[in-house]
Design a protein around this motif. Structure first.
Motif, mmCIF file in Angstrom:
data_model
loop_
_atom_site.group_PDB
_atom_site.id
_atom_site.type_symbol
_atom_site.label_atom_id
_atom_site.label_comp_id
_atom_site.label_asym_id
_atom_site.label_seq_id
_atom_site.Cartn_x
_atom_site.Cartn_y
_atom_site.Cartn_z
ATOM 1 N N ARG A 34 0.454 8.742 -20.528
ATOM 2 C CA ARG A 34 1.613 9.002 -19.870
ATOM 3 C C ARG A 34 1.535 8.653 -18.463
ATOM 4 N N ALA A 35 0.652 8.968 -17.838
ATOM 5 C CA ALA A 35 0.701 8.798 -16.239
ATOM 6 C C ALA A 35 0.643 7.257 -15.860
ATOM 7 N N THR A 36 -0.249 6.471 -16.943
ATOM 8 C CA THR A 36 -0.027 5.014 -16.628
ATOM 9 C C THR A 36 1.291 4.244 -17.155
ATOM 10 N N ARG A 37 1.999 5.014 -17.979
ATOM 11 C CA ARG A 37 3.160 4.379 -18.167
ATOM 12 C C ARG A 37 4.157 4.931 -17.164
ATOM 13 N N TRP A 38 4.186 6.020 -16.672
ATOM 14 C CA TRP A 38 4.926 6.411 -15.326
ATOM 15 C C TRP A 38 4.818 5.723 -14.398
ATOM 16 N N LEU A 39 3.608 5.400 -13.946
ATOM 17 C CA LEU A 39 3.214 4.993 -12.927
ATOM 18 C C LEU A 39 3.698 3.211 -12.988
ATOM 19 N N VAL B 228 6.577 -4.707 -8.403
ATOM 20 C CA VAL B 228 5.147 -4.624 -8.534
ATOM 21 C C VAL B 228 4.893 -4.290 -9.958
ATOM 22 N N ASP B 229 3.583 -5.054 -10.158
ATOM 23 C CA ASP B 229 3.056 -4.635 -11.760
ATOM 24 C C ASP B 229 1.613 -4.369 -11.617
ATOM 25 N N VAL B 230 1.180 -3.676 -12.611
ATOM 26 C CA VAL B 230 -0.299 -3.102 -12.410
ATOM 27 C C VAL B 230 -0.755 -3.275 -13.661
ATOM 28 N N HIS C 257 1.002 -1.106 0.084
ATOM 29 C CA HIS C 257 -0.031 -0.154 -0.004
ATOM 30 C C HIS C 257 0.794 1.313 -0.104
ATOM 31 N N GLY C 258 1.935 1.248 0.827
ATOM 32 C CA GLY C 258 2.807 2.373 0.751
ATOM 33 C C GLY C 258 3.576 2.572 -0.437
ATOM 34 N N ARG C 259 3.999 1.575 -1.106
ATOM 35 C CA ARG C 259 4.608 1.759 -2.408
ATOM 36 C C ARG C 259 3.680 2.261 -3.334
ATOM 37 N N LEU C 260 2.456 1.657 -3.366
ATOM 38 C CA LEU C 260 1.297 2.376 -4.531
ATOM 39 C C LEU C 260 1.045 3.590 -4.180
#
Length: 233
Positions: free
Chosen positions: A86-91, A99-101, A33-36
């Motif tokens: 861009r935001a999804t790529r950065w994240l 961690v993968d999303v 949770h902290g990482r995300l």
């Protein structure tokens, strides 16, 4: 943090819904949770900084910041599909390799039904949810295991071409999913505007090793593609 920007919109916006792949396998849920949460705020800060640099041209990128809604699921709203891409790529790059999303991007109008607690609805959110489901279903197929992002346009809305955006996303996910940890670090550096020499110093390798990875893994083409995708409106 609860977003404060008004989100009720008769015009279309880009919505993002995402979650952590295999989150139940993480023993330390608090650490996850902290990482995300930390990476989400970094992405928000990057977009806010870009808005400040562009002050005067009236450009808005971040309609409502990325925030965790429940467990490991998060949402955000962007002014353009390019900003959402861009935001999804950065994240994703910020979280990999530990961690993968998977992420769904929608395009359509949204509205706030209630402020406390904040409840949102609308075709933009339905499209993003459908995109997440598409990603999960595709990733279960042998030839598409690296699929992590999809895009849907809400029914009756005009927006960036769904087929064209998804074609780019399929290739992006396949390329990023096949990169080694070292190559991911090089890609992050290139996308951040660092020179190959600066990347070499940060990764503690020789400049020639960085150059070889750029050529071998097609990183220059991936960077060029990302910049073009970011310009989509």
């Amino acid at each position: 943090m609860v977003p404060k920007k008004e989100m009720t919109s008769p015009v279309a916006v880009a919505t993002v819904i995402g979650d952590v792949v295999g989150s139940r396998g993480f023993a330390d849920r608090q650490d996850l949770h902290g990482r995300l949460a930390g990476r989400l705020e970094e992405v928000n800060d990057l977009l806010r900084a870009e808005e400040r640099r562009a002050d005067g041209d009236g450009r808005t990128l971040l309609v409502a910041p990325l925030w965790i809604t429940a467990g490991d699921e998060y949402q955000g709203v962007f002014a353009t599909v390019g900003a959402a891409l861009r935001a999804t790529r950065w994240l994703r790059l910020a979280l990999l390799p530990e961690v993968d999303v998977r992420q769904g991007i929608g395009w359509g109008p949204v509205e706030v039904l209630d402020e406390d607690p904040r409840i949102q609805d609308g075709p933009g959110w339905w499209a993003a949810r459908a995109a997440v489901v598409e990603v999960e279903q595709d990733a279960a197929r042998a030839g598409h295991r690296r699929r992590r992002t999809a895009y849907r346009v809400a029914e009756g809305c005009d927006g960036p071409d769904q087929a064209a955006v998804n074609a780019a996303l399929v290739l992006r996910d396949e390329m990023v999913g096949g990169l080694s940890d070292r190559s991911l670090g090089v890609l992050r550096g290139l996308l951040s505007g660092r020179t190959q020499r600066e990347i070499a110093e940060k990764e503690d390798v020789s400049p020639s090793a960085v150059s070889q990875r750029v050529r071998h893994d097609g990183l220059a083409a991936l960077v060029a593609s990302e910049r073009l995708m970011g310009e989509i409106h």
